[in-house]
Structures are given as structure tokens and as C-alpha cells.
Design a protein around this motif. Sequence first.
Motif, PDB file in Angstrom:
ATOM      1  N   PRO A   1      -9.418  39.634  46.471  1.00 53.39           N
ATOM      2  CA  PRO A   1     -10.371  38.833  46.321  1.00 53.39           C
ATOM      3  C   PRO A   1      -9.961  38.051  45.087  1.00 53.39           C
ATOM      4  CG  PRO A   1     -11.411  40.926  46.469  1.00 53.39           C
ATOM      5  CD  PRO A   1     -10.013  41.085  46.502  1.00 53.39           C
ATOM      6  N   LEU A   2     -10.312  36.698  44.992  1.00 55.97           N
ATOM      7  CA  LEU A   2     -10.125  36.111  43.528  1.00 55.97           C
ATOM      8  C   LEU A   2     -10.572  36.701  42.486  1.00 55.97           C
ATOM      9  CD1 LEU A   2      -9.345  33.071  42.339  1.00 55.97           C
ATOM     10  CD2 LEU A   2     -11.663  32.306  42.902  1.00 55.97           C
ATOM     11  N   VAL A   3     -11.894  37.178  42.431  1.00 62.70           N
ATOM     12  CA  VAL A   3     -12.353  37.785  41.432  1.00 62.70           C
ATOM     13  C   VAL A   3     -13.168  39.232  41.987  1.00 62.70           C
ATOM     14  CG1 VAL A   3     -14.431  38.116  39.630  1.00 62.70           C
ATOM     15  CG2 VAL A   3     -12.934  35.895  39.961  1.00 62.70           C
ATOM     16  N   GLU A   4     -13.133  40.217  41.409  1.00 58.46           N
ATOM     17  CA  GLU A   4     -13.727  41.503  41.755  1.00 58.46           C
ATOM     18  C   GLU A   4     -14.179  42.176  40.603  1.00 58.46           C
ATOM     19  OE1 GLU A   4     -13.538  45.430  44.938  1.00 58.46           O
ATOM     20  OE2 GLU A   4     -11.418  44.455  44.115  1.00 58.46           O
ATOM     21  N   THR A   5     -15.635  42.357  40.520  1.00 57.07           N
ATOM     22  CA  THR A   5     -16.079  42.933  39.506  1.00 57.07           C
ATOM     23  C   THR A   5     -17.466  43.793  39.652  1.00 57.07           C
ATOM     24  OG1 THR A   5     -16.828  42.432  37.095  1.00 57.07           O
ATOM     25  CG2 THR A   5     -17.709  40.928  38.930  1.00 57.07           C
TER      26      THR A   5
ATOM     27  N   GLY B   1      -9.142  30.133  30.886  1.00 56.84           N
ATOM     28  CA  GLY B   1      -9.542  30.477  32.168  1.00 56.84           C
ATOM     29  C   GLY B   1     -10.219  31.738  32.377  1.00 56.84           C
ATOM     30  N   LYS B   2     -10.439  32.391  31.232  1.00 52.59           N
ATOM     31  CA  LYS B   2     -11.014  33.711  31.267  1.00 52.59           C
ATOM     32  C   LYS B   2     -12.348  33.763  31.092  1.00 52.59           C
ATOM     33  CE  LYS B   2      -6.393  35.839  30.463  1.00 52.59           C
ATOM     34  NZ  LYS B   2      -5.483  36.657  29.762  1.00 52.59           N
TER      35      LYS B   2
ATOM     36  N   ARG C   1      -9.072  40.101  38.371  1.00 50.37           N
ATOM     37  CA  ARG C   1      -8.688  38.763  38.723  1.00 50.37           C
ATOM     38  C   ARG C   1      -7.536  38.577  39.256  1.00 50.37           C
ATOM     39  NH1 ARG C   1     -10.308  33.125  37.595  1.00 50.37           N
ATOM     40  NH2 ARG C   1      -9.369  32.004  38.865  1.00 50.37           N
ATOM     41  N   THR C   2      -7.335  37.695  40.402  1.00 54.80           N
ATOM     42  CA  THR C   2      -5.942  37.211  41.142  1.00 54.80           C
ATOM     43  C   THR C   2      -6.069  35.907  41.341  1.00 54.80           C
ATOM     44  OG1 THR C   2      -6.671  37.515  43.348  1.00 54.80           O
ATOM     45  CG2 THR C   2      -6.121  39.713  42.247  1.00 54.80           C
ATOM     46  N   ASP C   3      -4.990  35.445  42.113  1.00 52.85           N
ATOM     47  CA  ASP C   3      -4.746  33.902  42.514  1.00 52.85           C
ATOM     48  C   ASP C   3      -5.807  33.663  43.642  1.00 52.85           C
ATOM     49  OD1 ASP C   3      -3.211  35.019  44.599  1.00 52.85           O
ATOM     50  OD2 ASP C   3      -1.478  34.288  43.689  1.00 52.85           O
ATOM     51  N   GLY C   4      -6.157  34.734  44.433  1.00 50.42           N
ATOM     52  CA  GLY C   4      -7.037  34.481  45.253  1.00 50.42           C
ATOM     53  C   GLY C   4      -6.418  34.054  46.615  1.00 50.42           C
TER      54      GLY C   4
END
Length: 541
Positions: A110-114, A82-83, A102-105
Amino acid sequence: MRIEDLDLREILSFDPRGGVIRFMGQRVVLFDAVALGLLRKELTNAFGTFAARGVLTRFGYAHGWRVGEALEHEHPDLWKEGKAGPFLPPLKGQFILGENVRTDGLGDAPLVETVWHRSYEAEQHLLHIGLSDEPVCWTSAAFASGYLSYKERREVYVIEDRCVGKGDSECHIAARFKERWGPELERHLPYYHMESIDHALQEVSSKLRRTERRLRERQAELERLATCSDQDTGLVARSEAMRRVLERARSVARTGSSVVVTGESGVGKEEVARLVHRSSERAGGPFVAVNCGAIPETLLERELFGHVKGAFTGAETDAVGLFEAADGGTLFLDEVGEVSPAMQVKLLRALQEREVRPVGDSRSRKVDVRIVAATNRDLAVEVASGRFRQDLFYRLNVIELRVPPLRDRPDDVVPLARCFLAKLSRSAHRPVTGFTAQVADLLVRYPWPGNVRELQNAVEYAVALSAGNQVGVDDLPEALRHAPPAPARPGVIRPLHEVEREHVLAALRTAGGNKVATAAGLHIGLATLYRKLKEYGEPAP
């Protein structure tokens, strides 16, 4: 295999000699980044930013979804880990991945922040379209949305809030589940929905049809107005006299000889000179014009021949003169009859030797120019009076082109006026498309002492004052409104009623529209005047 071990050698297969290329088992095609940037520009120019962004967004979303499917099928171990998602676009060359969280959202985060560096989309948008007011990584953000939506089996949307394409130092994105975004998402959703794009494209198509209709109408209008009969020159030549001038100009253009264009001020001598240049073998070279009568003698020498650094106070650098600037082309000496005797000597030497000596220089420089001169003076009379050198006169006056005054070519007046009207009404954004019949009569009747230049000024005056789509008599300068009846031309007998009509209407204008005063001045009864005006189609009192 761990995600840290993932590189192109594991997921890209190709024959070094060319052919089919596969990325994670799916066939791919290599595109130049600049070509993709040009595609973005063409979509934006053709359909507008909204539709272009919609197309690229849906394309990116589908691409991300497909990559998710391919990864699950070809590399199930990486899929389960999953990465892999954030590392795939960098492998495809879309950007360089920065800090990625990455978090569980399910919480506020956020679910993803980049962060993305060196985004090809931002780079190409800046290159082809310029700095934007909004983030421009449309395809990459939608790619992430498509991939995450496939992976999470629910709607995930990625929003870019900082972007190099709008002047930020980096591109920053955040991904959340649809229900976690709130109102901020609303303005982004239309780009993902085909019906929104269809609606936008329908609007664009409607606008294009309206624009095409307006262009057709404008083209028809220009065809009616811009009745310049000589399409190569832009000069109006309905009259036989002007046609002969243009034909002769084309003939002498091929000889390479010096030419003097003569005629009154404002007749279009420079346009004839340009025709000579365009019709000659030097057409690919420069056409350089200078008004000799508008420059003082001390400055004219520097203007024509140039100067070197230190030649005089303030000469901090070398300067190329107009003779050198026109090398390989044509030098147009307007108002050459105004050149002083001392300057005439230097000009003669330059023409004879085909070389110039910049002010302050001890060496001469070769030049290859054709001289076309113009004057409103009679140079033969100037030579006889001693004001113009005879040797310079013969050097310049190899061939003479005499442009007739506008009063001697009345057939050109109205077509010329229509050409000016089309150009001036367009530049002034005024809906003026023509002249009334009475105005056309006045234009032909007026003697035009200022020639074509005066006609252009009169049309500009009328365009500025006209309240409708036709220029009326009241829109004309005063001198035109009170023009006398046109004199009879040799060999032409005009009907008496036509001459009478012009005379009566001119008298009415002179009296400021006062019919009583007009009748008295014409020594006719008021009832007779009313009757005649009715016959002429003039409005009732």
C-alpha cells in the motif's frame, strides 16, 4: 521545522479568553466528541446507514483536502518533506497514531499502511449505536483519502479493514491509488459520490412519505376503532352507569380514604382502582397489585409484609413486602374477600397502626399506603355469615365503587370491542379493521357472563380466525353465534320487524344454515323464508 517538532503550539492560535481559533491559519470550531457521536446517530436514524456514512465520508474527504491546502500554504517546508499527513489527525484529537509505513504505492505494498488507537469515531459509534458489522471510522478514513489525493494530485482511497467499532483490538487502514485497489474498492466508491447519496436520500424521502402515509391511515383507523370516550383512563364509558362510576372514582381519589371496588369477575375492577390511584395525590408513587385469592395463606403474609434473613428455611436474604414496596403510593388488594380469618387479623392491624412487621422480625416498620381493595363477593353478606371480620370490613369499606356488569351497560359493548380489536389486530399484525353489522348486533345481544374479560377473549378469537378485514359471524366463538334475541330494555319499545329479523337469523344459525330445517322450525313455508332473507339482505341459497 522538522515533522518531529510539530505540535499544537506551532499550528494552533487562539485567544485564551475565547473567540476565533485557527488551525494552520484556518478558522476552526471545537466540538464535543459526544455531540459528534449524537450527530452520527441522528443522521443514521433519520436517513439510514448508507446515507449517513455518505454524508460523513464526503465531509471527511473535504476536510482532509482543506488541511492539505492549508499545510502547503502555511508550512511549505513540512509540505515538501511529505511526512506530516499522518501526524495531523492526532493533533486534532481524532486518534493516536500507531505504526505507520509509507511506500511509493507503485508496487503491491500500500501507499500508506497504519494503525490507529483510541479512535474517537469508533468510541462514539459504540456509545450511541453499538457494535457494527463493518468498520466505522468513516470520517477519519475519508480525511486521509482527501489529504492524500490532494498531496499526490491523483485519486487515493483509504480503506479500513479492522476497527474497534466492530470488535477488533485496533483500527487498521491501508491507502492505495485508485487503479491499484481492484474490485475491493467498488463497494466503497458510492460513499464518495454525491449522486449516490442523492439517490439514497431520494429513496429515503420516498420511504418516509410512504411511511407517513401509512401512519396517517393507521391514525385514522385507530380514531375509528379506539372509540374510548374517557381518554384519561383508557376505560370505555358510553353508558350512563359507567360514567357515574368513573366520575365517582375521580371524586373519591382526592379524599385519601380506603376504597372497595365491587363487581362481578372480569368487569374491570383493577382498571377502576388504577384510575383512583392516577387521580389521587399519590399518582407519583407506586401502584402495587396483589391477588389475595391466588396466594396461599402462608405465602400471603410474606408477600404482604416481607421477611428477614433466617426467618424460615430458604430465607437467605431480607425481602421487602408489598406494603413497603407501595410506600407513598397505592396497594391494590384484589379478591380481598378470599383472605383467611387469621390473615384478616394481621391485615387489620397493619391498616390500623399503619405499620407492618416482616416475618421473623421483632420490630415493626411504618408504612404510608392507601388501600384500594376489590372483591366479587358481597362483603356485607360475608360479615353476616361470620366469614369476614366486621371491623376489617368497616376499615376497608369507607367508600364503595360498584362496577356494573357488562350486560347492564350494552352501550359500552361495541366501543369496547372496537378498542380491543384495534389493539389485538395491531399486536397480531392482522389487517382486521372492523365488525360486520350482524356481528355488532350479536355482541350487544350476548349477555357476557364473563364480562369485559370474556369480550376481550372473544375479540382475540375472532382476530385469529378472520380471513378478511372485517370480523364476520363465522369468526366468532360458538356461544356468540347462537346468542338469543336481545331482551327489551325498560322504557324501550323495539319495532316488530327488527325482533322478527333477529329471531329468524338466530334460528337459521341454530339450524347450521339449513333453510329447510329453519322453515320447518319456524312453522313457515320455505318460500316465505327465502323472501324474508332477501328482505334482510342475506345471501341467496
